[in-house]
Motif scaffolding. Structure first.
Motif, PDB file in Angstrom:
ATOM      1  N   LYS A  83       0.828  -1.212   0.000  1.00 52.56           N
ATOM      2  CA  LYS A  83       0.000   0.000   0.000  1.00 52.56           C
ATOM      3  C   LYS A  83       0.860   1.259   0.000  1.00 52.56           C
ATOM      4  O   LYS A  83       0.559   2.233  -0.703  1.00 52.56           O
ATOM      5  CB  LYS A  83      -0.930  -0.012   1.216  1.00 52.56           C
ATOM      6  CG  LYS A  83      -1.873   1.177   1.283  1.00 52.56           C
ATOM      7  CD  LYS A  83      -2.786   1.089   2.503  1.00 52.56           C
ATOM      8  CE  LYS A  83      -3.704   2.301   2.595  1.00 52.56           C
ATOM      9  NZ  LYS A  83      -4.583   2.236   3.796  1.00 52.56           N
ATOM     10  N   ILE A  84       1.950   1.240   0.784  1.00 54.34           N
ATOM     11  CA  ILE A  84       2.847   2.393   0.823  1.00 54.34           C
ATOM     12  C   ILE A  84       3.609   2.505  -0.490  1.00 54.34           C
ATOM     13  O   ILE A  84       3.775   3.611  -1.032  1.00 54.34           O
ATOM     14  CB  ILE A  84       3.815   2.304   2.019  1.00 54.34           C
ATOM     15  CG1 ILE A  84       3.030   2.343   3.334  1.00 54.34           C
ATOM     16  CG2 ILE A  84       4.839   3.432   1.977  1.00 54.34           C
ATOM     17  CD1 ILE A  84       3.892   2.208   4.578  1.00 54.34           C
ATOM     18  N   GLU A  85       4.077   1.389  -1.035  1.00 56.29           N
ATOM     19  CA  GLU A  85       4.751   1.400  -2.339  1.00 56.29           C
ATOM     20  C   GLU A  85       3.871   2.048  -3.400  1.00 56.29           C
ATOM     21  O   GLU A  85       4.328   2.905  -4.167  1.00 56.29           O
ATOM     22  CB  GLU A  85       5.086  -0.027  -2.783  1.00 56.29           C
ATOM     23  CG  GLU A  85       6.298  -0.632  -2.161  1.00 56.29           C
ATOM     24  CD  GLU A  85       6.640  -1.959  -2.798  1.00 56.29           C
ATOM     25  OE1 GLU A  85       7.799  -2.350  -2.730  1.00 56.29           O
ATOM     26  OE2 GLU A  85       5.747  -2.607  -3.376  1.00 56.29           O
ATOM     27  N   GLN A  86       2.629   1.630  -3.470  1.00 52.88           N
ATOM     28  CA  GLN A  86       1.719   2.156  -4.488  1.00 52.88           C
ATOM     29  C   GLN A  86       1.566   3.671  -4.363  1.00 52.88           C
ATOM     30  O   GLN A  86       1.536   4.380  -5.369  1.00 52.88           O
ATOM     31  CB  GLN A  86       0.358   1.464  -4.365  1.00 52.88           C
ATOM     32  CG  GLN A  86       0.384   0.009  -4.793  1.00 52.88           C
ATOM     33  CD  GLN A  86      -0.889  -0.735  -4.422  1.00 52.88           C
ATOM     34  OE1 GLN A  86      -1.586  -0.366  -3.481  1.00 52.88           O
ATOM     35  NE2 GLN A  86      -1.190  -1.788  -5.154  1.00 52.88           N
ATOM     36  N   GLU A  87       1.504   4.167  -3.142  1.00 57.25           N
ATOM     37  CA  GLU A  87       1.331   5.607  -2.932  1.00 57.25           C
ATOM     38  C   GLU A  87       2.589   6.388  -3.281  1.00 57.25           C
ATOM     39  O   GLU A  87       2.535   7.360  -4.025  1.00 57.25           O
ATOM     40  CB  GLU A  87       0.934   5.893  -1.486  1.00 57.25           C
ATOM     41  CG  GLU A  87       0.747   7.384  -1.215  1.00 57.25           C
ATOM     42  CD  GLU A  87       0.383   7.691   0.230  1.00 57.25           C
ATOM     43  OE1 GLU A  87       0.799   8.759   0.708  1.00 57.25           O
ATOM     44  OE2 GLU A  87      -0.299   6.866   0.875  1.00 57.25           O
ATOM     45  N   ILE A  88       3.736   5.964  -2.751  1.00 57.33           N
ATOM     46  CA  ILE A  88       4.943   6.779  -2.919  1.00 57.33           C
ATOM     47  C   ILE A  88       5.553   6.655  -4.306  1.00 57.33           C
ATOM     48  O   ILE A  88       6.227   7.579  -4.774  1.00 57.33           O
ATOM     49  CB  ILE A  88       5.998   6.458  -1.832  1.00 57.33           C
ATOM     50  CG1 ILE A  88       6.537   5.034  -1.976  1.00 57.33           C
ATOM     51  CG2 ILE A  88       5.434   6.720  -0.449  1.00 57.33           C
ATOM     52  CD1 ILE A  88       7.662   4.705  -1.004  1.00 57.33           C
ATOM     53  N   TYR A  89       5.322   5.532  -4.994  1.00 62.82           N
ATOM     54  CA  TYR A  89       5.856   5.362  -6.349  1.00 62.82           C
ATOM     55  C   TYR A  89       4.870   5.808  -7.424  1.00 62.82           C
ATOM     56  O   TYR A  89       5.212   5.872  -8.599  1.00 62.82           O
ATOM     57  CB  TYR A  89       6.245   3.907  -6.604  1.00 62.82           C
ATOM     58  CG  TYR A  89       7.337   3.370  -5.709  1.00 62.82           C
ATOM     59  CD1 TYR A  89       8.364   4.187  -5.237  1.00 62.82           C
ATOM     60  CD2 TYR A  89       7.341   2.030  -5.335  1.00 62.82           C
ATOM     61  CE1 TYR A  89       9.352   3.680  -4.415  1.00 62.82           C
ATOM     62  CE2 TYR A  89       8.336   1.510  -4.525  1.00 62.82           C
ATOM     63  CZ  TYR A  89       9.342   2.334  -4.061  1.00 62.82           C
ATOM     64  OH  TYR A  89      10.323   1.825  -3.240  1.00 62.82           O
ATOM     65  N   GLU A 106       3.467   8.363 -12.389  1.00 59.31           N
ATOM     66  CA  GLU A 106       4.171   9.571 -11.934  1.00 59.31           C
ATOM     67  C   GLU A 106       4.192   9.604 -10.410  1.00 59.31           C
ATOM     68  O   GLU A 106       3.144   9.693  -9.768  1.00 59.31           O
ATOM     69  CB  GLU A 106       3.487  10.832 -12.466  1.00 59.31           C
ATOM     70  CG  GLU A 106       4.214  12.112 -12.123  1.00 59.31           C
ATOM     71  CD  GLU A 106       3.571  13.340 -12.743  1.00 59.31           C
ATOM     72  OE1 GLU A 106       4.194  14.412 -12.702  1.00 59.31           O
ATOM     73  OE2 GLU A 106       2.433  13.236 -13.270  1.00 59.31           O
ATOM     74  N   ALA A 107       5.385   9.509  -9.858  1.00 61.47           N
ATOM     75  CA  ALA A 107       5.522   9.524  -8.406  1.00 61.47           C
ATOM     76  C   ALA A 107       5.189  10.908  -7.859  1.00 61.47           C
ATOM     77  O   ALA A 107       5.596  11.911  -8.440  1.00 61.47           O
ATOM     78  CB  ALA A 107       6.939   9.132  -8.015  1.00 61.47           C
TER      79      ALA A 107
END
Length: 200
Positions: A83-89, A106-107
């Motif tokens: 979930k954090i990967e999806q948001e920050i990347y 687009e990060a």
């Protein structure tokens, strides 16, 4: 010079279009809680601009040395939650359990706050005020008969400058540091803003 020992926690928060802490985004704290990821390493680079010499009168008349280079933070992160990967990347969530990476990926701009301590055990913090987080790829490998030892994934934060208000004065930096408990807490609020009401 303050030398930091250990990597206690990494806090990340999305920024708004003005590169200020988003009042609707949570502060993700990665600190080694089971199944919530752990920070392993952080290396800051590009803090010094390469000096450029200007010659005149057959001598090195002037040296251009002001500012920073290409500031970046290289993180080693272990077991970062999807979930954090999806948001920050900036990965696109297609549906529950499926995401996509493509031409429109687009990060978002985020701020990162890293906590450590000095040789005496006093808190030390490094803050990257604004930037984007990326990981260049993923890999898989066969299992062997050796004991499983997880390896941290590599994440790079390409930093840009950001204006912050310290007391009543506006400053613009790429990176800030703090030393001692009170200063670390003050810098956390300057960089990440107030937590969401009701906790993160």
């Amino acid at each position: 010079m303050a030398v930091a020992y250990g990597f206690k926690s990494l806090s990340i928060r999305a920024l708004d279009k003005n590169r200020q802490p988003s009042t609707t985004a949570p502060i993700h704290v990665i600190k080694g809680d089971p199944e919530k990821g752990a920070p392993v390493t952080m290396e800051l680079t590009g803090l010094t601009k390469e000096a450029v010499k200007v010659f005149g009168g057959n001598i090195e008349y002037f040296v251009v040395r002001k500012g920073v280079g290409a500031v970046a933070a290289n993180f080693g992160l272990l077991d970062l939650p999807t979930k954090i990967e999806q948001e920050i990347y900036g990965y696109e969530i297609v549906k529950e359990g499926i995401d996509g990476i493509g031409n429109n990926t687009e990060a978002p701009f985020v701020a990162a706050f890293c906590e450590s301590e000095d040789m005496k055990g006093e808190p030390v913090a490094y803050a990257i005020l604004a930037g984007t987080l990326t990981t260049d790829g993923f890999s898989i490998a066969t299992k062997t008969d050796e004991d499983f030892t997880p390896e941290p994934g590599e994440t790079v934060m390409s930093a840009v400058s950001r204006k912050v208000t310290v007391e009543t004065e506006e400053k613009e930096f790429h990176v800030m540091r703090a030393f001692g408990s009170a200063s670390v807490e003050e810098l956390r609020t300057i960089v990440l803003g107030a937590p969401l009401t009701g906790g993160e």
